[in-house]
Design an enzyme around this catalytic site. Structure first.
Site, short mmCIF file in Angstrom:
data_model
loop_
_atom_site.label_atom_id
_atom_site.label_comp_id
_atom_site.label_asym_id
_atom_site.label_seq_id
_atom_site.Cartn_x
_atom_site.Cartn_y
_atom_site.Cartn_z
CG HIS A 105 -1.71 1.25 1.42
ND1 HIS A 105 -1.79 1.87 2.66
CD2 HIS A 105 -2.45 2.00 0.59
CE1 HIS A 105 -2.54 2.95 2.54
NE2 HIS A 105 -2.95 3.06 1.30
CG HIS A 124 -2.03 3.45 6.14
ND1 HIS A 124 -0.80 3.34 5.51
CD2 HIS A 124 -2.18 4.76 6.41
CE1 HIS A 124 -0.25 4.53 5.41
NE2 HIS A 124 -1.06 5.42 5.95
#
Lengths: 176, 848
Positions: A105, A124
């Site tokens: 990501h 995250h």
């Protein structure tokens, strides 16, 4: 909480060092960057992956992650022995897998959650299932976790010869 | 094996690649992206001078780098008829997402139509018509001629009530100011259509009527307020999955304490701490888990209430805060109706109290409290959470900070109460709380819906009344003659869907059978045959969309639309931030922007009415000489939006992915549009006298018809909603291998003990059934799920949750998807597609 925040800071500044610390990490460090040779060539836009010895099957203990790097020292990853046959698994028991430990990501370092056999990201909150080919259990990455193509020779040496997704932070898995 | 692309390298963006402003098509947050486009036969190189980023790409890039893109951000598309490379990647300079991309938006590249790479190749490319028993391609003029002739005949024979419409009203793809204006102009100005419904609900209504009736527009704060709040209250919202980068870029930094410097700078007189957060949700979500990982469990309060009891909780919180004297007396006296006897003005239906004098005037806060008084103990009984947690929440919301400073509390709510029990009163009860604590129009405050899509609404006024007609019910009852559908798929996104689909298929099949009996080119007889079938109870259906839909299979004409990226499109996000998302590629085949399809349909209607000799009717369809989407923008937003006169494409283009916050106030000397970061900062609310209203919000149990009985009869709550991987009705995702690999069937989160009782294993397919219908799902073991409470993924192509939602709505025809109860029984063992997927917990675990 504090540790988690630290992990994020680590991720921001020094993610290249990886985040997995285990008793066997030293053995892996010795293996990295040694004995690199060309893997079998492929067609098209596939770069020439090096064939890199990552470890020997004897170095691995079930659920003890071994820190490695592939295709070069700037690409941290992990070898895991899971004690059961899994997708992409090699070795006598088909239970040895290897993955990048940079989150696809935003490039934060993943850590191994032994109880659930996932690689989790403190950046995250994405998590990947190492027993399911690195499938993203939940998260923000638009790919499942890049997994190593592994080979084991008759001596039990484990070689990485390719990766099945683009690694975060490089537009060619083999830099240059 | 999980889906892998085996992509080992990507073409490098060259320094001279064209750079365009893009806003993600999808959720309300509207993350900023940049598209890079360059010729297919070349690429940049790894040396800094060889690539757009000026970076040495022979080196591994660091976390958060702007010089990397995933394969999902890349494609080869057509632009101006030429093959080009395209990269669409998050914009690090956008204040909304700060370089973050969600799993949805960061696939914008792969969501492009590409005949080269094969992505989304089932996009609609040509108008399709029911000809010789199947859908066949034709020209725009041929298709629109038939639509116009049938529509004109229907208007002549049935009046405006014969025309039924389903249309989006949102921003982003399949919407935006251009397309919304066009649809509004056609149906509300040229026509006077009242039987119209919106993409996700069966009537033409606001989702937040009560907030507006109280004078509080629902998008009233700035995303920055989430960085400044002392306490965030999240009601019926799961922001990590559904407003991902708003949560990650603005909430999380406050929970971590990273915004303390900003708080001290902007609000220097008062003490500050990292934020606390309260989640009000029957289900433990990944948002709760992430907040705990960042803020620590002691600063996160999850009130896992009984489904549908939010109103009782809000009434108890308000009562407690009032009794403690923690209300904002000065604000209430100056900027609301006050404490006693509000103005003589019939309060909006259905806000008025159940009886007595409040049918004729608004109440003051003291009167509200007398009517709704609820103790924490009473609320605890109904809501199923400890009274001390309710008191704790009240303290976090309103107990003054050290030195007596007022606590700054931001309230964010979404579908949990919007699609929940007693929508009107429940939202009003939350707005009461925000007003009484003075938290609207101040830094760190706000009482806002979190939002689904972006917004982009400017239309002539809706000619219908309130409540608006329950369109899906009327269709089931046989009403309506022609149905125009714009970017909606009722088959996946309506309630009572089992019955709706049964009737809709029957009615549209009647028209298909009639069409089969006549030659296509014999236009007069074809229209006669269609009208004959309509008189027998048939329905002629026209579907405008970008992809084949489930409802489209029932339709007689399907028209191919262009989407964002294939046209210029303006929208605003959840803090009213308006941007122009620029066109970066050609639409597929003959596809056109919706606003131009509207215009060409209006042109055909004008012609057909003139041919019928009805010049008066024909004249109603003048004013559609638009050639581009910009023409529609200038006709609509520029002329009709508040502040629209300051806004043009040229100015928006210059303002990039940051745009400005609506409404526009003017233009500065450099030609930059001056916006409005926060509504009601001047404390002038949206009422005739500028004072906000309170409402009496009495509890009346499960309000929608049939819900109490359903709860008694069936064993499991079928709570439902969205998941991170998926956008809306899966129109792209159904063809995206990463998504379908993860969720081949909708998951049904279920407590493992409940599974054991029913003899279920992970991945088993089950039937979910009740008095409204039946559907299917894939069992996902979830230890954090409460016994008897499941959660099913909504709007999926392979198991429609709406099938088991009964037809009960509130007085303003707001659907109640969330309060659904059903039984569950096994259908089959996990199919092959399911056997390989992970059933592990979705909750991130910090390192130990």
């Amino acid at each position: 909480m504090t540790r988690c925040r630290l992990m994020v800071e680590v991720g921001r500044r020094q993610f290249l060092r990886g985040s997995l610390t285990t008793a066997t990490a030293a053995a892996a460090a010795a293996a990295v960057g040694r004995g690199a040779e060309a893997a079998a060539p492929r067609g098209g836009a596939v770069p020439d992956y090096p064939r890199v010895r990552l470890a020997n099957v004897r170095d691995l203990r079930i659920d003890e992650p071994l820190e490695v790097a592939y295709p070069d020292e700037d690409a941290p990853g992990v070898l895991l022995k899971l004690g059961k046959r899994v997708p992409g698994g090699v070795g006598p028991d088909g239970d040895i897998v290897g993955f990048t430990t940079i989150c696809p990501h935003k490039g934060f370092p993943l850590h191994y959650v032994k109880e659930e056999r996932t690689l989790d990201c403190p950046g995250h909150y994405s998590r990947f299932d190492v027993e399911a080919g690195g499938q993203q259990v939940w998260g923000h990455a638009t790919m499942n976790l890049p997994q190593y193509e592994l080979e084991v020779d008759e001596k039990g040496d484990i070689y990485a010869v390719g990766v099945d997704e683009l690694l975060y932070g490089r537009l060619s898995n083999v830099l240059g | 094996m999980a889906y892998k692309r085996n992509v080992d390298r990507l073409p490098i963006v060259p320094p001279d690649a064209e750079e365009l402003n893009v806003v993600c098509h999808f959720c309300i947050v509207g993350c900023g992206y940049k598209a890079y486009v360059w010729d297919a036969n070349r690429e940049g190189g790894p040396k800094p001078e060889q690539n757009k980023f000026g970076v040495d790409l022979t080196r591994q890039q660091e976390a958060n780098t702007a010089a990397w893109y995933a394969p999902s951000m890349y494609n080869i598309v057509k632009k101006d008829g030429r093959d080009v490379h395209i990269v669409i990647k998050p914009d690090a300079n956008c204040v909304v997402n700060k370089g973050l991309g969600s799993i949805r938006g960061a696939k914008l590249g792969e969501y492009c139509y590409s005949t080269v790479t094969g992505t989304q190749t089932n996009r609609l490319t040509d108008p399709l018509v029911w000809r010789y028993g199947q859908m066949q391609p034709t020209s725009w003029d041929d298709a629109l001629d038939l639509v116009a002739r049938v529509t004109a005949r229907v208007i002549k024979e049935y009046g405006w009530d014969g025309v039924f419409v389903s249309a989006y009203d949102h921003g982003g793809a399949g919407g935006g100011y251009e397309n919304n204006w066009a649809i509004g102009k056609l149906y509300f100005q040229s026509m006077q259509v009242t039987n119209i419904r919106i993409h996700n609900r069966p009537a033409y209504n606001s989702e937040v009527h009560s907030s507006r009736d109280m004078g509080v527009g629902e998008l009233n704060n700035a995303y920055e307020d989430a960085e400044l709040a002392d306490t965030i209250v999240a009601v019926g919202t799961n922001p990590l999955e559904t407003q991902t980068n708003y949560f990650l870029a603005h909430w999380i930094p406050n929970l971590r304490g990273e915004t303390l410097d900003k708080k001290k700078r902007l609000m220097p007189d008062e003490p500050h701490e990292p934020a606390r957060i309260i989640f009000i949700d029957p289900r433990r979500t990944v948002s709760v888990n992430a907040a705990e990982a960042e803020a620590g469990k002691d600063r996160v309060l999850h009130l896992a209430i009984e489904s549908g009891t939010d109103l009782v909780l809000f009434n108890a919180l308000l009562t407690y805060i009032y009794d403690q004297g923690w209300i904002d007396r000065e604000f209430i006296e100056k900027h609301t109706v006050g404490f006693e006897k509000g103005p003589q003005e019939v309060p909006m239906y259905p806000a008025r109290a159940d009886s007595g004098e409040f049918a004729e005037r608004w109440p003051g806060l003291d009167e509200v409290i007398r009517e709704i008084r609820t103790s924490p103990e009473e609320a605890a009984k109904i809501c199923g959470v400890p009274a001390e947690d309710i008191v704790k929440a009240a303290r976090w919301i309103a107990e003054p900070k050290a030195g007596g400073y007022r606590r700054r509390t931001m309230f964010g709510y979404e579908k949990g109460i919007i699609w929940g029990n007693d929508n009107y009163r429940t939202i009003a009860a939350l707005v009461n709380l925000a007003l009484a604590t003075g938290n609207i129009g101040r830094m760190g405050g706000g009482c806002c819906r979190m939002g689904g899509h972006q917004e982009g609404y400017v239309r002539p006024p809706y000619p219908g009344g309130r409540p608006a007609p329950y369109v899906d019910k009327l269709l089931i009852e046989g009403k309506g003659a022609v149905h125009h559908i714009w970017g909606c798929d009722h088959y996946k996104t309506t309630l009572n869907a089992t019955e709706f689909k049964r009737v809709y298929k029957k009615r549209t099949d009647m028209v298909k059978d009639a069409m089969n009996a006549v030659g296509w080119a014999d236009r007069e007889r074809l229209v006669d045959a269609i009208m004959w079938a309509i008189r027998q109870g048939g329905l002629f259906a026209v579907d405008v969309d970008i992809k084949p839909t489930m409802i489209g299979e029932a339709c007689h004409v399907v028209l191919p639309a262009a989407t964002q990226g294939e046209m210029n499109l303006t929208s605003m996000n959840g803090e009213r931030r308006m941007r122009l998302s620029e066109k970066y590629m050609d639409p597929p085949g003959q596809a056109m922007p919706d606003c131009l399809i509207v215009a060409r349909l209006a042109n055909h209607l004008e012609r057909v009415f003139r041919e019928m000799g009805d010049n008066e009717m024909a004249d109603r369809f003048k004013g559609y000489d638009w050639k581009t989407e910009e023409d529609a923008f200038m006709d609509g937003y520029h002329k009709h939006a508040p502040g629209g006169q300051y806004v043009t494409y040229e100015r928006l283009r210059k303002m990039g992915t940051n745009g400005f916050q609506e409404p526009a106030q003017g233009v500065d000397e450099e030609g930059r549009i001056i916006g409005t970061p926060r509504l009601y900062a001047d404390r002038k609310f949206s009422t005739p006298d500028g004072k906000a209203r309170f409402m009496i919000t009495k509890w009346r149990g499960l309000q929608a018809p049939g819900k109490e009985e359903q709860k008694r009869r069936y064993k499991f709550l079928i709570n439902n909603g969205r998941a991170n991987h998926v956008w809306q009705s899966w129109y792209y995702d159904v063809d995206h291998p990463l998504v379908m690999d993860r969720w081949p069937w909708p998951f049904l989160e279920m407590n493992p003990e409940d599974m054991k009782e029913l003899g279920l294993k992970a991945g088993d397919l089950v039937e979910v059934y009740n008095d409204a219908g039946w559907t299917q799902a894939m069992v996902y073991p979830t230890p954090t799920a409460k016994r008897g409470e499941t959660f099913m993924l909504f709007a999926t192509p392979r198991g429609v949750q709406g099938n088991v939602v009964n037809d009960g709505v509130n007085e303003l025809v707001i659907p109640n998807y969330k309060q659904t109860w059903a039984n569950i029984r096994k259908l089959a063992d996990a199919p092959t597609e399911v056997a390989k997927i992970s059933f592990k917990s979705k909750e991130y675990k910090p390192p130990t």
